[in-house]
Scaffold this motif. Structure first.
Motif, PDB file in Angstrom:
ATOM      1  N   SER A  89       0.814  -1.223   0.000  1.00  0.00           N
ATOM      2  CA  SER A  89       0.000   0.000   0.000  1.00  0.00           C
ATOM      3  C   SER A  89       0.849   1.275   0.000  1.00  0.00           C
ATOM      4  CB  SER A  89      -0.913   0.016   1.228  1.00  0.00           C
ATOM      5  OG  SER A  89      -0.126   0.005   2.409  1.00  0.00           O
ATOM      6  N   ASN A  90       2.157   1.147   0.178  1.00  0.00           N
ATOM      7  CA  ASN A  90       3.028   2.329   0.265  1.00  0.00           C
ATOM      8  C   ASN A  90       3.465   2.745  -1.147  1.00  0.00           C
ATOM      9  OD1 ASN A  90       4.882   4.325   0.866  1.00  0.00           O
ATOM     10  ND2 ASN A  90       5.848   3.186   2.533  1.00  0.00           N
ATOM     11  N   LYS A  91       2.563   3.438  -1.835  1.00  0.00           N
ATOM     12  CA  LYS A  91       2.809   3.762  -3.242  1.00  0.00           C
ATOM     13  C   LYS A  91       4.019   4.680  -3.455  1.00  0.00           C
ATOM     14  CE  LYS A  91      -0.658   1.192  -4.416  1.00  0.00           C
ATOM     15  NZ  LYS A  91      -0.339  -0.229  -4.567  1.00  0.00           N
ATOM     16  N   PRO A  92       4.226   5.706  -2.623  1.00  0.00           N
ATOM     17  CA  PRO A  92       5.439   6.519  -2.817  1.00  0.00           C
ATOM     18  C   PRO A  92       6.723   5.693  -2.724  1.00  0.00           C
ATOM     19  CG  PRO A  92       3.902   7.654  -1.378  1.00  0.00           C
ATOM     20  CD  PRO A  92       3.345   6.278  -1.568  1.00  0.00           C
TER      21      PRO A  92
ATOM     22  N   LEU B  75       7.063   2.409  -3.156  1.00  0.00           N
ATOM     23  CA  LEU B  75       7.158   1.479  -4.293  1.00  0.00           C
ATOM     24  C   LEU B  75       7.635   2.195  -5.551  1.00  0.00           C
ATOM     25  CD1 LEU B  75       4.049  -0.841  -3.933  1.00  0.00           C
ATOM     26  CD2 LEU B  75       6.456  -1.523  -3.979  1.00  0.00           C
ATOM     27  N   ALA B  76       7.121   3.419  -5.762  1.00  0.00           N
ATOM     28  CA  ALA B  76       7.546   4.179  -6.946  1.00  0.00           C
ATOM     29  C   ALA B  76       9.035   4.517  -6.852  1.00  0.00           C
ATOM     30  CB  ALA B  76       6.709   5.454  -7.074  1.00  0.00           C
ATOM     31  N   LEU B  77       9.473   4.868  -5.641  1.00  0.00           N
ATOM     32  CA  LEU B  77      10.894   5.168  -5.430  1.00  0.00           C
ATOM     33  C   LEU B  77      11.760   3.957  -5.775  1.00  0.00           C
ATOM     34  CD1 LEU B  77      13.203   6.910  -4.079  1.00  0.00           C
ATOM     35  CD2 LEU B  77      12.559   5.788  -1.929  1.00  0.00           C
ATOM     36  N   TYR B  78      11.411   2.794  -5.224  1.00  0.00           N
ATOM     37  CA  TYR B  78      12.251   1.612  -5.438  1.00  0.00           C
ATOM     38  C   TYR B  78      12.204   1.159  -6.899  1.00  0.00           C
ATOM     39  CZ  TYR B  78      12.069   1.538  -0.343  1.00  0.00           C
ATOM     40  OH  TYR B  78      12.159   1.876   0.984  1.00  0.00           O
ATOM     41  N   THR B  79      11.041   1.277  -7.511  1.00  0.00           N
ATOM     42  CA  THR B  79      10.939   0.892  -8.926  1.00  0.00           C
ATOM     43  C   THR B  79      11.840   1.776  -9.774  1.00  0.00           C
ATOM     44  OG1 THR B  79       8.681   0.166  -8.565  1.00  0.00           O
ATOM     45  CG2 THR B  79       9.316   0.597 -10.848  1.00  0.00           C
ATOM     46  N   ARG B  80      11.844   3.064  -9.429  1.00  0.00           N
ATOM     47  CA  ARG B  80      12.690   3.989 -10.188  1.00  0.00           C
ATOM     48  C   ARG B  80      14.166   3.597 -10.104  1.00  0.00           C
ATOM     49  NH1 ARG B  80      13.461  10.429  -9.031  1.00  0.00           N
ATOM     50  NH2 ARG B  80      15.488  10.485 -10.010  1.00  0.00           N
ATOM     51  N   PHE B  81      14.551   2.978  -9.004  1.00  0.00           N
ATOM     52  CA  PHE B  81      15.951   2.566  -8.833  1.00  0.00           C
ATOM     53  C   PHE B  81      16.155   1.066  -9.083  1.00  0.00           C
ATOM     54  CE2 PHE B  81      15.962   6.750  -7.090  1.00  0.00           C
ATOM     55  CZ  PHE B  81      17.178   7.244  -7.550  1.00  0.00           C
ATOM     56  N   ASN B  82      15.246   0.509  -9.892  1.00  0.00           N
ATOM     57  CA  ASN B  82      15.426  -0.852 -10.433  1.00  0.00           C
ATOM     58  C   ASN B  82      15.361  -1.975  -9.414  1.00  0.00           C
ATOM     59  OD1 ASN B  82      15.754   0.197 -13.078  1.00  0.00           O
ATOM     60  ND2 ASN B  82      17.859   0.756 -12.550  1.00  0.00           N
ATOM     61  N   PHE B  83      14.675  -1.739  -8.299  1.00  0.00           N
ATOM     62  CA  PHE B  83      14.379  -2.851  -7.402  1.00  0.00           C
ATOM     63  C   PHE B  83      13.245  -3.666  -8.018  1.00  0.00           C
ATOM     64  CE2 PHE B  83      16.662  -0.084  -4.616  1.00  0.00           C
ATOM     65  CZ  PHE B  83      17.191  -0.889  -3.620  1.00  0.00           C
ATOM     66  N   VAL B  84      13.319  -4.984  -7.843  1.00  0.00           N
ATOM     67  CA  VAL B  84      12.267  -5.856  -8.377  1.00  0.00           C
ATOM     68  C   VAL B  84      11.752  -6.767  -7.264  1.00  0.00           C
ATOM     69  CG1 VAL B  84      13.142  -5.836 -10.751  1.00  0.00           C
ATOM     70  CG2 VAL B  84      13.931  -7.605  -9.162  1.00  0.00           C
ATOM     71  N   GLU B  85      10.517  -7.213  -7.439  1.00  0.00           N
ATOM     72  CA  GLU B  85       9.907  -8.081  -6.432  1.00  0.00           C
ATOM     73  C   GLU B  85      10.583  -9.445  -6.464  1.00  0.00           C
ATOM     74  OE1 GLU B  85       5.642  -7.980  -6.506  1.00  0.00           O
ATOM     75  OE2 GLU B  85       5.528  -9.846  -5.346  1.00  0.00           O
ATOM     76  N   ALA B  86      11.005  -9.925  -5.278  1.00  0.00           N
ATOM     77  CA  ALA B  86      11.652 -11.237  -5.184  1.00  0.00           C
ATOM     78  C   ALA B  86      10.875 -12.160  -4.267  1.00  0.00           C
ATOM     79  CB  ALA B  86      13.079 -11.075  -4.668  1.00  0.00           C
ATOM     80  N   GLY B  87       9.771 -11.682  -3.723  1.00  0.00           N
ATOM     81  CA  GLY B  87       8.965 -12.538  -2.856  1.00  0.00           C
ATOM     82  C   GLY B  87       7.933 -11.713  -2.119  1.00  0.00           C
TER      83      GLY B  87
END
Ligand SMILES: CC(C)(COP(=O)(O)OP(=O)(O)OC[C@H]1O[C@@H](n2cnc3c(N)ncnc32)[C@H](O)[C@@H]1OP(=O)(O)O)[C@@H](O)C(=O)NCCC(=O)NCCS
Length: 158
Positions: free
Chosen positions: A119-122, A124-136
């Motif tokens: 639910s923490n959209k800000p 999630l957007a931050l981490y996506t911008r820096f190429n973090f991906v879901e691993a679990g």
């Protein structure tokens, strides 16, 4: 008492490793999280060299911070936050970039991991911008509401 920030420019991350900064960190954390770490908890981690804490400051105080824990070639982001009045100015981005570009090479870190609420959209957007991906996903990870955690990772390019 002077804190560790007073001589630095706002966009230059400062390494924090002095117990005198625990009250400022805990105060900022209380602005960012409903159940953040206390002054005592910060005093404890500030004496443990496995914890790395970096901050951005204005002329008076810490305005953004990241707390990470490193073991061998892995770094876990435990807390990251920006004071509400300083958000959307690139502070958290500056701190993440510092971890990826400077801290990882310095400590021979290959992977950064973290947990985040879906639910923490800000965030999630931050981490996506820096190429973090879901691993679990960790089921019912967060108290008290039982929200799942997304487990994200970033692998340092070889
Ligand atoms: C998440 C948080 C750390 C972001 O800090 P920030 O300093 O405002 O972030 P930045 O200004 O560096 O933003 C970098 C990028 O993150 C994303 N982002 C940040 N806040 C956002 C928001 N409110 N909505 C959408 N995207 C957002 C954007 O991609 C942004 O890039 P852009 O501004 O070029 O679009 C801040 O909102 C915060 O302290 N939240 C409370 C604590 C928290 O939830 N921490 C994360 C726990 S996992």
């Amino acid at each position: 008492m002077q804190n560790s920030c007073t001589q630095k420019a706002m966009y230059e991350p400062v390494a924090i490793h002095d117990k005198k900064d625990a009250p400022a960190l805990a105060a900022l954390e209380a602005q960012c999280f409903s159940s953040g770490w206390s002054v005592k908890q910060y005093e404890a981690v500030l004496t443990d060299s496995n914890y790395l804490i970096f901050a951005l400051c204005d002329e008076k105080n810490i305005r953004a911070y990241v707390v990470a824990y490193h073991v061998q070639d892995e770094l876990e982001i435990l807390n990251i936050g920006t004071a509400p009045e300083y958000r959307r100015m690139g502070c958290a981005a500056r701190l993440i970039r510092h971890l990826q570009e400077n801290v990882c090479p310095r400590y021979a870190i290959r992977r950064i991991i973290l947990d985040v609420r879906p639910s923490n959209k800000p965030a999630l957007a931050l981490y996506t911008r820096f190429n973090f991906v879901e691993a679990g996903r960790r089921r019912r990870y967060y108290a008290p509401d039982g929200e799942d955690a997304l487990f994200l990772e970033w692998l340092r390019p070889q």
